[in-house]
Design an enzyme around this catalytic site. Structure first.
Site, short mmCIF file in Angstrom:
data_model
loop_
_atom_site.label_atom_id
_atom_site.label_comp_id
_atom_site.label_asym_id
_atom_site.label_seq_id
_atom_site.Cartn_x
_atom_site.Cartn_y
_atom_site.Cartn_z
N TYR A 42 0.80 -1.23 0.00
CA TYR A 42 0.00 0.00 0.00
C TYR A 42 0.84 1.28 0.00
O TYR A 42 0.56 2.22 0.74
CB TYR A 42 -0.99 0.02 1.17
CG TYR A 42 -1.66 -1.29 1.46
CD1 TYR A 42 -2.07 -2.14 0.42
CD2 TYR A 42 -1.90 -1.71 2.76
CE1 TYR A 42 -2.70 -3.35 0.69
CE2 TYR A 42 -2.52 -2.92 3.05
CZ TYR A 42 -2.90 -3.74 2.00
OH TYR A 42 -3.51 -4.95 2.27
N HIS A 43 1.84 1.33 -0.89
CA HIS A 43 2.69 2.51 -1.01
C HIS A 43 2.74 2.99 -2.46
O HIS A 43 3.83 3.18 -3.02
CB HIS A 43 4.11 2.21 -0.52
CG HIS A 43 4.18 1.77 0.90
ND1 HIS A 43 5.21 0.96 1.39
CD2 HIS A 43 3.37 2.02 1.96
CE1 HIS A 43 5.01 0.75 2.68
NE2 HIS A 43 3.91 1.38 3.05
N PRO A 44 1.61 3.25 -3.12
CA PRO A 44 1.66 3.67 -4.53
C PRO A 44 2.15 5.12 -4.67
O PRO A 44 1.77 6.00 -3.89
CB PRO A 44 0.20 3.54 -4.98
CG PRO A 44 -0.59 3.79 -3.71
CD PRO A 44 0.22 3.16 -2.62
#
Length: 546
Positions: A483-485
């Site tokens: 969850y680090h876009p």
């Protein structure tokens, strides 16, 4: 039509910060527009509330799905994104990590003048109020008077400490501060909490510490916070961003900007809004019947994210979170303890400990990050069947795979098309395999092994380092995002850059992007703190007339 000096789209990690910083000038007016509700809810301020907000879409989570990923054997990835004041800082794991200094020096080498590590460090420090340096600003690495509270865990799980000891036994260095002089090693994470409560950016920058602030703006008359307000498009006067069309209470209306429109909607929604407003690859826009305002081919491209795999070990211990009657009984007692003292298991951020390691010799910086969790979990699986135990994530810090975000339609209320193309570069798979092997070595050390238990889903790996092909198959079956876009409105000076080093959108005027989407490359670690830093620096750029 309501008129403001600045319109900020998206009240997430960056949006809250830049809106509040701009509003420090009483001579300007700022409107902060958020599609979701306020952050005033127990699932936000109680740290373990993330267990209810993250796993599925809801009131405060967009819960996006990616396109089917070839690297995942055709599975879709899951992408939770915050949809309330504070954005993803209201639902994240609260891990405070800045990345490695080389990441920012690389940005500068790519032409992003003013963004090397020594340039951005003051903005990290300005945003931070670390409990170990409270009231002081004389520390080289940390701030003690900023709005963002950062602390040590109040009640670290015994198994998190076991993990750190096991990592040391496996040959990794101890590290008590991943944001200090060195990133390498294992330790407990610092968290964005204060006295056992989540400290999201809404509480830090908008409510100014008051979790129940009914004005939502800390009472500042020149800062209007508009929740439950969906932005439909940016309105242009020629090529100048003049305002926004929004929907509030089911009614479409206009908001005008005297000075600038600032887009802080995140790595998925920021490019989506630019595209829906006519800024992006011209042919893609024409194919959807959208009038082209500016042909900016890089909008939505360059999507990067940390691919992440999880290993589990089932252990019979009530110190660990798990689904069982004794476990629920203990958690009930812990909730009472939390109500009285703000300590105990409910103050856990789950990802309590971790490590930054190098997969091979000769690397200039760690290339793998581990997150240890005192609970059994996996990507997309049914945790209720797993019982008690612990887990460890491994993610590749500098993935080479690149994806994109495109429009399904010009309607901002429809989810964008998200295609990270995970594991499309073979080097990323090599890093994932190295991460799996590192976790198994740590699990085998006395500090953890002495607690007993057995690994799940790894029976066919084989002895020693394990069978390469079997581990690769495991990775394809069980990997997802952590969850680090970032990267979809890339900062730079090349033809695919969307914004310049002052974060101004190419080809238009009066429009900037300020959030993690501007990162040209992904940083080595969790992305919440860097997004806040970007906003802090952007506020200075705007005030300086850049």
């Amino acid at each position: 039509m309501e008129v403001f000096d600045y319109l900020v789209v998206g009240a997430g990690s960056a949006g809250c910060a830049i809106a509040a910083r701009l509003a420090e000038d009483p001579a300007v007016t700022v409107a902060l527009i958020e599609a979701g509700p306020s952050d005033h809810h127990v699932s936000v301020w109680m740290p373990i509330g993330l267990a209810s907000t993250v796993p599925k879409p809801g009131v405060r989570n967009y819960g996006y799905l990616t396109e089917p990923q070839a690297g995942f054997n055709g599975r879709r990835g899951y992408q939770p994104r915050g949809k309330c004041l504070g954005g993803s800082s209201s639902i994240n794991g609260m891990v405070y990590i800045r990345g490695h200094r080389n990441d920012y020096d690389d940005w500068a080498r790519l032409g992003c003048t003013g963004w090397n590590y020594e340039d951005v460090l003051p903005y990290f420090r300005r945003s931070e109020h670390h409990e170990d340096y409270s009231g002081r600003d004389d520390n080289r690495w940390h701030g003690g008077s900023g709005p963002l509270r950062v602390s040590n865990l109040r009640s670290p799980n015994p198994f998190s400490n076991r993990f750190v000891q096991a990592a040391i036994q496996a040959g990794y260095a101890a590290n008590g501060d991943f944001n200090g002089a060195e990133q390498d090693g294992a330790g407990l994470y610092h968290v964005t909490q204060h006295r056992g409560e989540r400290w999201n950016t809404a509480r830090a920058y908008l409510h100014q510490g008051n979790a129940g602030d009914k004005t939502l703006s800390g009472g500042r008359r020149n800062l209007s916070v508009l929740v439950d307000t969906q932005v439909l498009r940016i309105d242009f006067d020629g090529t100048r961003a003049a305002g926004l069309t929004v929907v509030r209470g089911g009614v479409e209306q206009k908001l005008a900007a005297r000075r600038e429109v600032i887009v802080s909607a995140g790595a998925f929604n920021s490019p989506q809004l630019l595209l829906a407003s006519g800024v992006g690859p011209a042919q893609e826009l024409r194919d959807l019947g959208i009038r082209v305002v500016a042909d900016v081919p890089g909008v939505g491209k360059n999507l990067q994210d940390h691919p992440d795999v999880i290993l589990n070990k089932r252990v019979r211990s009530l110190d660990l979170f798990g689904h069982s009657l004794p476990g629920f009984a203990k958690l009930s007692m812990e909730l009472l303890r939390y109500r009285r003292k703000r300590t105990g298991m409910p103050s856990s951020n789950f990802a309590e400990a971790g490590a930054f390691i190098r997969s091979r010799q000769g690397l200039a910086a760690p290339d793998i990050q581990l997150h240890f969790v005192p609970a059994l979990l996996n990507h997309g699986g049914d945790r209720k069947k797993l019982g008690h135990g612990y887990s460890c994530h491994a993610c590749v810090l500098r993935p080479r795979s690149r994806g994109e975000v495109r429009l399904r339609s010009a309607d901002m209320r429809e989810a964008p098309l998200i295609d990270p193309r995970f594991l499309s570069d073979e080097e990323d798979m090599a890093g994932m395999v190295a991460g799996v092997r590192a976790i198994r070595r740590i699990f085998a050390q006395q500090a953890l092994a002495s607690a007993g238990g057995r690994e799940l889903f790894t029976d066919d790996f084989g002895p020693g380092e394990g069978n390469q092909q079997v581990i690769e198959a495991f990775v394809r079956e069980r990997t997802d995002s952590v969850y680090h876009p970032v990267g979809t409105c890339k900062m730079g000076v090349d033809d695919m850059a969307v914004v310049d080093p002052a974060l101004r959108v190419r080809g238009v005027q009066g429009l900037r992007v300020v959030d993690a989407s501007i990162m040209p490359t992904l940083v080595a670690g969790n992305t919440n703190a860097p997004a806040i830093m970007i906003a802090e620096k952007a506020a200075d750029l705007i005030r300086a007339g850049r």
